[in-house]
Design an enzyme around this catalytic site. Structure first.
Site, mmCIF file in Angstrom:
data_model
loop_
_atom_site.group_PDB
_atom_site.id
_atom_site.type_symbol
_atom_site.label_atom_id
_atom_site.label_comp_id
_atom_site.label_asym_id
_atom_site.label_seq_id
_atom_site.Cartn_x
_atom_site.Cartn_y
_atom_site.Cartn_z
ATOM 1 N N ARG A 254 37.521 100.649 -40.381
ATOM 2 C CA ARG A 254 36.502 100.247 -41.354
ATOM 3 C C ARG A 254 37.046 99.108 -42.231
ATOM 4 O O ARG A 254 38.097 99.240 -42.860
ATOM 5 C CB ARG A 254 36.140 101.459 -42.224
ATOM 6 C CG ARG A 254 35.296 101.154 -43.454
ATOM 7 C CD ARG A 254 33.878 100.785 -43.088
ATOM 8 N NE ARG A 254 33.033 100.689 -44.272
ATOM 9 C CZ ARG A 254 31.832 100.152 -44.273
ATOM 10 N NH1 ARG A 254 31.324 99.649 -43.146
ATOM 11 N NH2 ARG A 254 31.104 100.111 -45.371
ATOM 12 N N GLU B 216 46.514 138.788 -40.782
ATOM 13 C CA GLU B 216 45.372 137.885 -41.002
ATOM 14 C C GLU B 216 45.765 136.720 -41.906
ATOM 15 O O GLU B 216 45.408 135.570 -41.632
ATOM 16 C CB GLU B 216 44.207 138.684 -41.601
ATOM 17 C CG GLU B 216 42.926 137.884 -41.643
ATOM 18 C CD GLU B 216 41.713 138.706 -42.034
ATOM 19 O OE1 GLU B 216 41.283 139.553 -41.228
ATOM 20 O OE2 GLU B 216 41.192 138.498 -43.144
ATOM 21 N N GLN C 215 45.946 100.484 -51.215
ATOM 22 C CA GLN C 215 46.921 101.518 -51.566
ATOM 23 C C GLN C 215 46.238 102.858 -51.904
ATOM 24 O O GLN C 215 46.720 103.926 -51.523
ATOM 25 C CB GLN C 215 47.758 101.051 -52.760
ATOM 26 C CG GLN C 215 48.979 101.897 -52.989
ATOM 27 C CD GLN C 215 49.795 101.399 -54.154
ATOM 28 O OE1 GLN C 215 49.267 101.175 -55.247
ATOM 29 N NE2 GLN C 215 51.068 101.175 -53.935
#
Ligand SMILES: Cc1cc2nc3c(=O)[nH]c(=O)nc-3n(C[C@H](O)[C@H](O)[C@H](O)COP(=O)(O)OP(=O)(O)OC[C@H]3O[C@@H](n4cnc5c(N)ncnc54)[C@H](O)[C@@H]3O)c2cc1C
Length: 392
Positions: A272, A246, A283
């Site tokens: 955008r 798991e 940056q």
């Protein structure tokens, strides 16, 4: 060292991504009372046809016979192809915490009786160890299994059992010799509908909403001795072994989810515009995207290293613990970063906030991240950690 998948694993990845996009994507999240068990079962059957829910089970029992690397690749593809990480989580709880114990510890009769339908998608499995008073301290179970010759009688309650609202088969841990610690637990397979077994209503959760969770109660539940999984007193070994699977393969679903969200976040940052330029050219934003990439890629390396060890029969418990830690922490941070890059849009319903909500439980299930660190510290030979040996 080889960083490529075999061509057949690549093909399986591509097919699983296509399947997840076609059958699992774009689904509304269900939660608590709104959980639609029939719709869930419908998707589960499709996943069964795709070979996803029996991946690591040997072919002779109806599975696809995948090793841990291939199984991780499939889980990653499931996480990448669909934003329903909850469904992928349910598949993983079924496969790695429930079916693998049957594969590794079951009798020939148990395997032949249970595995084919669990691999085809007709039956769903759940693994129940956690109790209200026994979470991280998993050996301290209150659920008792009293031995009565040819059968056991189970009394007690489990909580946080993934898949419980839809499960047909439960792998259950109970104390057969309370106080004997590691050797005091026994694992059982118990079929739904057994008198004395009942399941509570589905929880309402913050994340992984596509995965139903509930309490499971045992009230004088009679289980034939033939349904002990492994040997009496071997429950903790069954549990530890399933956790290696798991902590490695389940978390691969989060790699896929992070990859998907990273790609859409990079795209958003390129489109955008603010101050007359794409925000990705600033940056601070660009570095955030690099940090997301770094977290994802390093977590991926740790996970596939653990999977590579498992595929070679390694008993090492540190590599799966490191993979679990790295992936879950990366997923939370990548979720936060994806929201930040989207600005206000990040807090609207969408894949960034979904990733964050789905990532939060990952630091808790399969043994919390603090417990993983305890286990790793113990393996490093640090004193003080030894006392807690064998806790999850
Ligand atoms: C979405 C989800 C699905 C789950 N699915 C299953 C399932 O299918 N089957 C199942 O059996 N269980 C399942 N669980 C339960 C899970 O395994 C437990 O929640 C987990 O083991 C932690 O137990 P707990 O929640 O009781 O926390 P606790 O053990 O009460 O821990 C609370 C806090 O204390 C910290 N803590 C505890 N002990 C120590 C220590 N010794 N050192 C340092 N810190 C410590 C923990 O790290 C944690 O931060 C699931 C949980 C979640 C959230």
């Amino acid at each position: 060292m080889n960083f490529e998948f075999d061509p057949d694993v690549e093909e399986m990845r591509a097919m699983t991504v296509a399947f997840a996009r076609r059958e699992l994507a774009g689904r509304r999240e269900e939660n608590g009372a709104a959980f639609d068990a029939d719709a869930f079962r419908g998707r589960w059957l499709l996943a069964g046809k795709q070979g996803v829910v029996g991946g690591v089970v040997p072919v002779e029992y109806g599975g696809s016979g995948l090793d841990a690397v291939a199984a991780s690749a499939v889980m990653e593809a499931l996480g990448y192809g669909s934003s329903d990480t909850g469904f992928a989580f349910s598949v993983a709880a079924h496969l790695f915490a429930s079916l693998m114990p049957i594969v590794e510890f079951g009798t020939e009769e148990q395997k032949r009786r249970l595995l084919p339908a669990l691999c085809s998608g007709e039956l769903i499995a759940a693994h129940a160890i956690t109790e209200p008073e026994a979470g991280s301290d998993a050996l301290n179970l209150r659920t008792r299994a009293e031995f009565r010759g040819d059968h056991y009688v189970l009394h007690g309650s489990k909580c946080f059992t993934t898949n419980a609202p839809v499960a047909d088969v439960f792998v259950v841990q109970a104390a057969t010799e309370p106080g004997r610690g590691f050797f005091g637990l026994t694992a059982f397979v118990v079929e739904a509908g057994t008198p004395g077994l009942s399941v509570g209503p589905p929880y309402t959760k913050v994340g992984l909403r596509g995965s139903p969770t509930a309490d499971v109660h045992f009230d004088g539940c009679v289980v034939p001795s033939a349904d002990v999984l492994g040997a009496r007193g071997a429950g903790a070994s069954v549990f530890s072994s399933s956790m290696k699977w798991e902590r490695t393969c389940l978390f691969a679903a989060y790699l896929g989810a992070m990859q998907r969200v990273l790609e859409s976040t990079v795209e958003y940052a390129g489109e955008r515009e603010q101050f007359g330029a794409p925000i990705g050219s600033f940056q601070a934003v660009g570095h955030r995207l690099v940090d997301m990439t770094l977290r994802l890629e390093s977590a991926r390396l740790l996970l596939y290293k653990a999977a590579w060890g498992l595929a070679r029969g390694s008993e090492d418990e540190v590599a799966p613990a490191l993979a679990k830690l790295a992936v879950s922490e990366a997923a939370v941070q990548v979720g936060l970063d994806a929201i930040q890059v989207r600005g206000a849009l990040g807090v609207l319903e969408g894949e960034a906030e979904t990733l964050l909500r789905d990532a939060l439980p990952a630091r808790i299930f399969s043994g919390t991240n603090e417990i993983q660190k305890n286990n790793i510290a113990r393996a490093l030979g640090l004193s003080g950690s030894r006392r807690r040996a064998r806790r999850r």
